[in-house]
Design a protein around this motif. Structure first.
Motif, PDB file in Angstrom:
ATOM      1  N   LEU A   1       1.036  -0.999  -0.035  1.00  7.64           N
ATOM      2  CA  LEU A   1       0.000  -0.334  -0.251  1.00  7.64           C
ATOM      3  C   LEU A   1       0.706   1.391   0.043  1.00  7.64           C
ATOM      4  O   LEU A   1       0.037   2.446  -0.275  1.00  7.64           O
TER       5      LEU A   1
ATOM      6  N   VAL B   1      -9.539  -2.114   0.044  1.00 10.74           N
ATOM      7  CA  VAL B   1      -8.844  -2.679   0.753  1.00 10.74           C
ATOM      8  C   VAL B   1      -9.492  -3.064   1.643  1.00 10.74           C
ATOM      9  O   VAL B   1     -10.490  -2.963   2.620  1.00 10.74           O
TER      10      VAL B   1
ATOM     11  N   TYR C   1      -8.033   1.534  -5.412  1.00  5.56           N
ATOM     12  CA  TYR C   1      -7.774   0.441  -4.673  1.00  5.56           C
ATOM     13  C   TYR C   1      -8.855   0.277  -3.649  1.00  5.56           C
ATOM     14  O   TYR C   1      -8.446   1.488  -2.640  1.00  5.56           O
TER      15      TYR C   1
ATOM     16  N   VAL D   1      -7.929  -5.418  -3.286  1.00  2.53           N
ATOM     17  CA  VAL D   1      -6.332  -5.712  -1.910  1.00  2.53           C
ATOM     18  C   VAL D   1      -7.337  -6.491  -1.084  1.00  2.53           C
ATOM     19  O   VAL D   1      -8.019  -6.608  -0.641  1.00  2.53           O
TER      20      VAL D   1
ATOM     21  N   GLU E   1      -6.328   5.859  -9.920  1.00 10.41           N
ATOM     22  CA  GLU E   1      -6.268   4.788  -9.661  1.00 10.41           C
ATOM     23  C   GLU E   1      -7.279   3.994  -8.662  1.00 10.41           C
ATOM     24  O   GLU E   1      -7.087   4.340  -7.399  1.00 10.41           O
TER      25      GLU E   1
ATOM     26  N   ILE F   1      -7.046   5.215  -2.110  1.00  2.77           N
ATOM     27  CA  ILE F   1      -8.121   4.041  -1.051  1.00  2.77           C
ATOM     28  C   ILE F   1      -8.719   4.173  -0.841  1.00  2.77           C
ATOM     29  O   ILE F   1      -9.471   5.171   0.303  1.00  2.77           O
TER      30      ILE F   1
ATOM     31  N   ALA G   1     -11.809  -1.510 -10.177  1.00  4.08           N
ATOM     32  CA  ALA G   1     -11.068  -0.400  -9.656  1.00  4.08           C
ATOM     33  C   ALA G   1     -10.407  -1.567  -9.174  1.00  4.08           C
ATOM     34  O   ALA G   1     -10.320  -2.689  -9.878  1.00  4.08           O
ATOM     35  N   HIS G   2      -9.131  -1.816  -8.279  1.00  6.85           N
ATOM     36  CA  HIS G   2      -8.795  -3.007  -7.817  1.00  6.85           C
ATOM     37  C   HIS G   2      -8.511  -3.646  -6.284  1.00  6.85           C
ATOM     38  O   HIS G   2      -8.810  -2.551  -5.254  1.00  6.85           O
TER      39      HIS G   2
ATOM     40  N   PHE H   1      -4.472  -8.684  -6.301  1.00  8.82           N
ATOM     41  CA  PHE H   1      -3.949  -8.211  -5.118  1.00  8.82           C
ATOM     42  C   PHE H   1      -3.971  -9.498  -3.871  1.00  8.82           C
ATOM     43  O   PHE H   1      -5.079  -8.725  -2.867  1.00  8.82           O
TER      44      PHE H   1
ATOM     45  N   ASP I   1      -4.209   9.305  -7.035  1.00  8.10           N
ATOM     46  CA  ASP I   1      -5.248   7.816  -6.621  1.00  8.10           C
ATOM     47  C   ASP I   1      -6.278   8.216  -4.971  1.00  8.10           C
ATOM     48  O   ASP I   1      -5.914   8.590  -4.458  1.00  8.10           O
TER      49      ASP I   1
ATOM     50  N   PRO J   1      -0.637   3.102  -4.973  1.00  7.14           N
ATOM     51  CA  PRO J   1      -0.912   3.741  -5.390  1.00  7.14           C
ATOM     52  C   PRO J   1      -0.537   5.670  -4.895  1.00  7.14           C
ATOM     53  O   PRO J   1       0.083   5.244  -4.463  1.00  7.14           O
TER      54      PRO J   1
END
Ligand code: PLP
Length: 372
Positions: free
Chosen positions: A105, A161, A159, A190, A157, A115, A187-188, A219, A113, A109
């Protein structure tokens, strides 16, 4: 001097100061060693054999960062084995889960971006986010409506989590809904599999594997210090991710690598769990025994995981209960506020494959009879 340590003095005054205490010899209802692997003699001798096979001349310490002297061909073999096991392109091993989360982390990012973190995620993920220049926000625990509202407003971007199994409450993330939601917003995701590595999924591949969505999560963090009974962690994903982390993850670059013996432990432990599903089965039976025994009794959790709780509000109350149970030889630890929200102070009770059903019944009885 005293002004430097005034936060400690305040903690002492409030009666919530932390201190180190070994509870050796007690019945373990506290450690994260869910499968009882940490003291497994067969695993111990397999680790020694593997270490001696790959390192016929003893190498006690790695001697440096993996980018310098602290890298060996065997380390790559272990990572390749884990990548195959987790059915992913590549993994990179870190000295601990804390280091892995901090690395991911803090390095991935970028400024601009966003989170988005479940409010209950582990401190290591929060600390990683804190080191990042990205924008960061929490969403309410397991609340996909709140998350979606935040996804709509997020920039750059994104993320998201979460953990697959939360360590203080023993509940799971709604991964089958979370993953498509995150993907809809481009989105990504984690996912920290710290508490599920080794005990969920085919052969212990984790909860994402159990839900058959591991390949859709870019991830993933798997830790070895809990059910695997050893130490370290890995980040699993693409080869490009691995290359990126080797180049930009400061907790990987600027630290001495784990020693060869620790890598031998990782190799041996993953071999061992594949050959010994009986520990996982015993753990499942113990979880079932707990749930049946607590029945409808109030205060007790009935989770489908090894992490159970007994909630008894008030720091003084929960500490007194923990002391009474410990005095009978059962190691349970109180979780005080502010670690958990005021009014939800609790015992965190970890069930293990090597607890007996009788020990579990006695523990429940000790807790219940404290109030009589
Ligand atoms: C969810 C979670 N992630 C990461 C970690 C850190 O792992 P390690 O103990 O290997 O540093 C923990 C440790 O308790 C954890 O509970």
């Amino acid at each position: 001097m005293s002004s430097i340590f005034k936060k400690l003095a305040a903690r002492k005054e409030e009666g919530i100061v932390r201190s180190l205490r070994a509870n050796e010899g007690q019945v373990d209802f506290s450690s994260n060693d869910y499968l009882g692997m940490a003291a497994n003699a067969v695993l111990a001798s397999s680790i020694d054999q593997i270490y001696k096979h790959y390192f016929p001349q003893p190498i006690n310490g790695s001697g440096g960062s993996r980018l310098l002297a602290g890298h060996f061909n065997f380390y790559e073999q272990v990572e390749k084995t884990l990548a195959d096991f987790f059915e992913t392109e590549a993994v990179l091993i870190f000295n601990s889960g804390y280091a892995a989360n901090l690395a991911l982390l803090s390095s991935l990012p970028q400024k601009g971006d966003t989170i988005l973190m479940d409010e209950y995620i582990h401190a290591s993920l929060k600390d990683g986010a804190r080191l990042s220049f990205a924008n960061k926000f929490s969403f309410r625990h397991n609340d996909l409506v709140d998350l979606e509202n935040k996804l709509k407003k997020a920039e750059g971007e994104i993320y998201v989590v979460a953990e697959s199994l939360y360590s203080m409450d023993g509940d799971f993330a709604p991964l089958e809904e979370l993953q498509p939601l995150v993907s809809r917003y481009g989105a990504h995701l984690v996912i920290d599999e710290a508490h599920t590595t080794g005990i969920y999924g085919r052969g212990g591949r984790g909860f994402l594997n159990e839900k058959k969505i591991a390949a859709k999560v870019p991830f993933k963090i798997y830790t070895f210090g809990k059910a695997m009974g050893i130490h370290g962690a890995c980040i699993a994903g693409s080869q490009e991710l691995k290359d990126y982390l080797i180049n930009f993850a400061r907790p990987f670059i600027y630290t001495t690598a784990m020693p060869p013996h620790a890598f031998a432990s990782v190799y041996a432990a993953f071999l061992y769990i594949q050959q010994h599903p009986e520990h996982k089965e015993l753990l499942e039976q113990n979880i079932q025994h707990w749930n049946e025994t607590v029945g409808q009794a109030s205060g007790f959790s009935k989770n489908e995981s090894p992490i159970q709780t007994y909630t008894y509000p008030g720091n003084d109350n929960i500490r007194a209960l923990a002391q009474a149970v410990q005095a009978e030889g059962y190691d349970v630890r109180p979780i005080l506020s502010p670690t958990v929200k005021e009014g939800t102070e609790r015992l965190r009770i970890c069930l293990h494959a090597n607890n007996t059903p009788t020990q579990i019944s006695i523990l429940i009885q000790l807790i219940t009879s404290f109030h009589e």
